[in-house]
Write a protein that holds these residues in place. Sequence first.
Motif, PDB file in Angstrom:
ATOM      1  N   ALA A 112       0.843  -1.203   0.000  1.00  0.00           N
ATOM      2  CA  ALA A 112       0.000   0.000   0.000  1.00  0.00           C
ATOM      3  C   ALA A 112       0.879   1.253   0.000  1.00  0.00           C
ATOM      4  O   ALA A 112       2.013   1.221   0.465  1.00  0.00           O
ATOM      5  CB  ALA A 112      -0.911  -0.011   1.223  1.00  0.00           C
ATOM      6  N   GLY A 113       0.343   2.333  -0.542  1.00  0.00           N
ATOM      7  CA  GLY A 113       1.056   3.610  -0.539  1.00  0.00           C
ATOM      8  C   GLY A 113       1.844   3.899  -1.809  1.00  0.00           C
ATOM      9  O   GLY A 113       2.722   4.745  -1.809  1.00  0.00           O
ATOM     10  N   GLU A 114       1.504   3.226  -2.908  1.00  0.00           N
ATOM     11  CA  GLU A 114       2.213   3.471  -4.177  1.00  0.00           C
ATOM     12  C   GLU A 114       1.672   4.723  -4.883  1.00  0.00           C
ATOM     13  O   GLU A 114       1.251   4.635  -6.045  1.00  0.00           O
ATOM     14  CB  GLU A 114       2.077   2.251  -5.106  1.00  0.00           C
ATOM     15  N   PHE A 115       1.721   5.853  -4.198  1.00  0.00           N
ATOM     16  CA  PHE A 115       1.198   7.097  -4.757  1.00  0.00           C
ATOM     17  C   PHE A 115       1.908   7.497  -6.059  1.00  0.00           C
ATOM     18  O   PHE A 115       1.314   8.119  -6.932  1.00  0.00           O
ATOM     19  CB  PHE A 115       1.347   8.237  -3.752  1.00  0.00           C
TER      20      PHE A 115
END
Lengths: 373, 373
Positions: A229-232
Motif C-alpha cells: 500500500a502507498g504506491e502514490f
Amino acid sequence: MTDHLGVLALTRRTHEMRVLAALRSRGPSSRAQLAEATRLSRTTLSEIVADLVGRGAVVVTDTDAAQRRGSGRPAALLALDPGSAQFLGLDFGHRRVALAIADPSHEVVAQAEVSYDEGSGWDERVERAVALARRLAKEHHLHFGALQGMAAGVTGRSRTAAEPVVARLLAEAFDVDVTVDNNVRFAGLAEASERGSRSSHAIYLHLSDGVGGAVVVDGRLHQGADRVAGEFGHVVVRADGELCRCGKRGCLETVAGIEALAEADPVQLGRAADAVGTVLGAAVMILNPDLIVVGGRVPAERPEILPLIESAVHEGTAGSAGSRPEVRAAVCGPFAGARGSLIAAIHESPLLAGYDGTVFPTVQRETSRRAIG
Amino acid sequence: MTDHLGVLALTRRTHEMRVLAALRSRGPSSRAQLAEATRLSRTTLSEIVADLVGRGAVVVTDTDAAQRRGSGRPAALLALDPGSAQFLGLDFGHRRVALAIADPSHEVVAQAEVSYDEGSGWDERVERAVALARRLAKEHHLHFGALQGMAAGVTGRSRTAAEPVVARLLAEAFDVDVTVDNNVRFAGLAEASERGSRSSHAIYLHLSDGVGGAVVVDGRLHQGADRVAGEFGHVVVRADGELCRCGKRGCLETVAGIEALAEADPVQLGRAADAVGTVLGAAVMILNPDLIVVGGRVPAERPEILPLIESAVHEGTAGSAGSRPEVRAAVCGPFAGARGSLIAAIHESPLLAGYDGTVFPTVQRETSRRAIG
C-alpha cells in the motif's frame, strides 16, 4: 467459530501488559503487591514474572526488609530493568544506516547513524548496523537481553529481494523477529506519530527522486493485501503522459519527482501541484484522513509548492462531509525512517499486538538526550 | 505512558471471551471444568460467570449428578443460552427496514424485512423495526436479555442528522449501545466478509442513484477521522465536467450514477467505465486491496459495464508490486445492509473489541434457515 488459541495468546499478552504497566506506575514492587495491583492469580503472576525476568525485562532490585513490619522472610522487590533495550529501529539508506533504541518505557534512549559505500552489499551494511548498535548500547549502558522487537527500513519499492536477506541477517544477529519494509513508509509512520500533530488517520507523500508514500489507519501503517500500500507515485495522472520507469504512462512520479521539478518554472510547479492535488484529493475522499504530510527533496528544495498542493487538495475535496485535513511539510528530519521503524517494531510486538493503538512511543524525548551522529 | 484502565478493560474482555469460547467448544461445563479450561482464578471466574448469567448469555442447565462418582454436592452445569439474541443488525432503506439477528455463536438465526411509507418519520420507522424484531424473536424463541450490540444503517451520506435520532430511539428500545452508519458502507462490509471470497482488504463501490462506497482494512470498516471514509462518488474525474449536487464539477457520481447510465450507449458506458477505473485504480495503488466489489443499480441493470471496469482497473495498476485484485459484482442481495450492520455490531462489541479481526459471523448459514420477508 472462535479462535481459542488466539484468545489465550491475547490473554497472555494482556497479563504481561498489566504486570509491566503496574511496574511502570508503581515502581519496584513485591510479588504480593503485584498480585493485588494486577488482580492476577498467584500462579499466573509467577509464570508471567518468571518469563519477564528470564528475558531480562524485569530484575530483582532489592527486598522489602527495610519497610517491613511483620515477621517472615523479606520479599524480593521486582522492577523494570531501565538498562534493557526493548525495541530497535533501523533505516538503511543508499549510503548510511540510521538507528534508534527504545527502553522498556518506550522512550528513545539512543540514536545514531554510520555511513557505508553506496556499492556495499547487505552483509557489509548489516555488519555496520550491528556494530553501531552494540557500540551505542555499551556507551548508554544498555543490554539487548530483553529485546522485544526490531524493524528495518530499506530503500526502493516494498517487497524487494533485499527484504528477506536483511530480515535473516538481523534476526541472526539479535535473535528476535524483524519486520522489514520500505523506509519511506516508516518515515510516514514517524510523521503521523509526531507529538503535537499526532494523527490516527494520515497520508504521507514523499516527493524525491522517486515518489512514494504511506497510509496510516487507526495509528498503524496500512499494509494492504500484499504489503505494498502507498504506491502514490504510480497513480496515473495524465492519460498520455511521459513513460514511467514502471512501464505505464503519466504516473505521478513523472510529473512530481525532483527530476521534473528541481528547475521547474512557476507554471510547471503549478501543474505538478494540481496533479499531486488530484491524487491526494481522491485519497482524502476515499480515506478521510485529518493529516497530509509532504516530505522528500521536492518540498525541501521547492517549498513554494506546498501552498499550491494545499489549495489543490482543498479544491478537490470541497463539499466533503469530512473536515479539511491539515497539509504540512515533513518535520522529522534524518531520523524519520529509524524512528518510524521503532514505532512499527513496537506495533508489531506480540506483547503489544492486542493493545489497540493506545501505546505510542514518546520518540520525541531523545532530542533532550545525547544523539550520536 | 501506558493506559492502565485500557489494559484492565481489555483483560476483562479476553476473560469473558475465554469463558464463552470454552462453553462453545466444550458444551455444558461445571465451574471447576471452566476454571481448568480457562486457567482463570476461581475468584475471577466467579465474577465473569455471574455477570454472564446476569446478562442471560449463560444459563444453568443441569447438574453433574448423573456423571458424578465422588461424594459432595452435585455441581451446576453452565451453558450458553442458545435462545439469547446477541447481536442485531438493521438497514433502514427509503421504503423498508431489513433486520438480522445473531445468536451467541455469531450465527444469523433470523432475518426479515417490513415496509413503511417513504414519507414516514423516524419514530414510525424505528417502531416498525422494533415490532419486527420482537415478532421475529417470539417466532424463533429468542430473547434480547443478553443483547451485546446493535448497529443500524441509514441512507444518505454519513453523519446525517438522522444518525443521532436513530441511535437514541433504538438505544431506548433495546437498552444497548447502537452504532449508526451509512447503509452502503455496511453493505460493503457484508460483501467483503462473504464466505468464499472473504477479504481483509477490500473496496466496495456502489453505483446507483448516488455513488458511494466503503473501504475495508484488516477486516474492519475503515472509518476515517470524521467517520466519512468511502466518498468515492465525489472524487473529481473530469476537470470541467457536469455540476454535481455536492457543488463541485465532474464528480464520479455525475458520470457513473444510474441516471447517467440507465440508457447509455456502448461509448458512454465505456467512458464511464474508464472514469470508474481511474478512481478505483488510484485506490488500488494507495490501498493494495485484494478484492473490489461493484454493487448497486448500475451493475444490476447494465452488467456489461463490469468487464469494462475490470480492464480499466488493470490498465491503471499495471506494473504495481501488488497482485491484481479480484473485481466482481455484489452478491449479498437485499439483506447486505442488515448483514453488514450485524458484522459491524460484532466488531464494535466491547466484548470482542480487543479480538483482532479473527471473529467473523457465519452470516451465510441463514439461507438454510427460514427467512421471513
